[in-house]
Design an enzyme around this catalytic site. Structure first.
Site, mmCIF file in Angstrom:
data_model
loop_
_atom_site.group_PDB
_atom_site.id
_atom_site.type_symbol
_atom_site.label_atom_id
_atom_site.label_comp_id
_atom_site.label_asym_id
_atom_site.label_seq_id
_atom_site.Cartn_x
_atom_site.Cartn_y
_atom_site.Cartn_z
ATOM 1 N N HIS A 30 0.569 -1.036 -0.140
ATOM 2 C CA HIS A 30 0.011 -0.363 0.211
ATOM 3 C C HIS A 30 0.709 1.333 -0.096
ATOM 4 C CE1 HIS A 30 -3.008 -2.494 1.595
ATOM 5 N NE2 HIS A 30 -3.561 -2.267 0.996
ATOM 6 N N LYS A 54 -17.287 -5.989 7.101
ATOM 7 C CA LYS A 54 -17.305 -6.993 7.361
ATOM 8 C C LYS A 54 -16.436 -7.018 9.206
ATOM 9 C CE LYS A 54 -13.186 -7.022 3.787
ATOM 10 N NZ LYS A 54 -13.024 -7.683 3.082
ATOM 11 N N ARG A 103 -1.812 -5.777 -8.898
ATOM 12 C CA ARG A 103 -0.472 -5.931 -8.451
ATOM 13 C C ARG A 103 -0.641 -7.720 -9.528
ATOM 14 N NH1 ARG A 103 -3.426 -8.196 -2.981
ATOM 15 N NH2 ARG A 103 -4.691 -7.243 -4.153
ATOM 16 N N SER A 140 -3.071 -7.590 2.532
ATOM 17 C CA SER A 140 -3.475 -7.410 4.712
ATOM 18 C C SER A 140 -3.678 -8.754 4.632
ATOM 19 C CB SER A 140 -3.819 -6.516 4.683
ATOM 20 O OG SER A 140 -3.923 -5.105 4.550
HETATM 21 O O1 PNS Z 1 -9.091 -3.040 -0.246
HETATM 22 P P1 PNS Z 1 -10.023 -3.400 -0.071
HETATM 23 O O2 PNS Z 1 -11.138 -4.377 0.304
HETATM 24 O O3 PNS Z 1 -10.047 -3.434 -1.778
HETATM 25 O O4 PNS Z 1 -11.390 -1.486 -0.069
HETATM 26 C C1 PNS Z 1 -12.670 -1.846 -1.049
HETATM 27 C C2 PNS Z 1 -12.963 -0.621 -1.129
HETATM 28 C C3 PNS Z 1 -13.217 0.124 0.263
HETATM 29 C C4 PNS Z 1 -12.375 0.533 -1.464
HETATM 30 C C5 PNS Z 1 -14.776 -0.308 -1.839
HETATM 31 O O5 PNS Z 1 -15.141 -1.970 -1.358
HETATM 32 C C6 PNS Z 1 -14.981 0.620 -1.676
HETATM 33 O O6 PNS Z 1 -14.768 1.104 -2.408
HETATM 34 N N1 PNS Z 1 -16.357 0.803 -1.269
HETATM 35 C C7 PNS Z 1 -16.492 1.913 -0.610
HETATM 36 C C8 PNS Z 1 -18.825 1.246 -1.481
HETATM 37 C C9 PNS Z 1 -19.199 2.199 -2.983
HETATM 38 O O7 PNS Z 1 -18.893 2.682 -3.071
HETATM 39 N N2 PNS Z 1 -19.335 0.762 -4.041
HETATM 40 C C10 PNS Z 1 -19.611 0.126 -5.578
HETATM 41 C C11 PNS Z 1 -17.725 0.629 -5.817
HETATM 42 S S1 PNS Z 1 -18.413 0.691 -8.047
#
Ligand code: PNS
Length: 172
Positions: A30, A54, A103, A140
């Site tokens: 990150h 979660k 990645r 993570s």
């Molecule tokens: O580290 P992660 O778990 O890949 O992060 C995912 C995250 C938090 C960036 C993603 O789940 C997110 O943007 N959630 C917010 C809800 C949202 O906007 N959902 C629509 C996505 S198209």
């Protein structure tokens, strides 16, 4: 002959981008993406998603505190949280683009889906930075699992995060 649909508005704006994620906890992978995004843009807002889908190992507040600490040397980086839709947060905070790290091919489908949906929802762009191959295996959840069973994750996370992981998980 048709001309290309070139967008020219907004060129003088501050380039403020978001680096969103769960960051449970932040890893060296990150940090690589955040610091490279900071070289390319005026302001980078690292945002921890706080939707309650979660339970994480660390609370959102703990994740933010760790992120603030490990990015303190990057002067154009701020850390915040968001709830609800990421694109709404971007609109509310005048953020023009989302920066994500890619990645491997396995990331591509999921990231592409979100990028296209976020553009469809609010015309927020997504920019991808190719991860340093040194971190292409790093996530993570793997770090937590390795740490839980006594493996050495000291080269995968910043020192402060390593200490917090030891404290939280110890060696099983
Ligand atoms: O580290 P992660 O778990 O890949 O992060 C995912 C995250 C938090 C960036 C993603 O789940 C997110 O943007 N959630 C917010 C809800 C949202 O906007 N959902 C629509 C996505 S198209």
């Amino acid at each position: 002959m048709g001309s290309a649909n070139v967008v020219t508005e907004g060129r003088d704006r501050v380039r403020r981008v978001a680096c969103p994620g769960s960051f449970d906890p932040v890893t060296n992978g990150h940090l690589d993406i955040i610091s490279r995004a900071a070289l390319l843009h005026d302001e980078v807002i690292v945002v921890v998603g706080a939707n309650q889908s979660k339970q994480g190992l660390f609370t959102v507040e703990e994740r933010v505190a760790m992120l603030r600490d490990v990015t303190s040397g990057l002067k154009n980086v701020e850390v915040g949280t968001f709830r609800g839709l990421l694109v709404q947060y971007c609109k509310d905070n005048d953020i023009s683009a989302i920066v994500k790290g890619l990645r491997a091919v396995s990331d591509f489908e999921y990231e592409m889906e979100m990028a296209q949906m976020n553009y469809r929802l609010a015309e927020i762009e997504t920019l991808f930075i190719a991860a340093n191959p040194v971190y292409s295996f790093l996530r993570s959840s793997l770090v937590k699992e390795i740490c839980r069973y006594g493996g050495d994750v000291s080269s995968l996370v910043p020192e402060l995060v390593f200490d917090q992981l030891q404290e939280r998980l110890g060696s099983a």
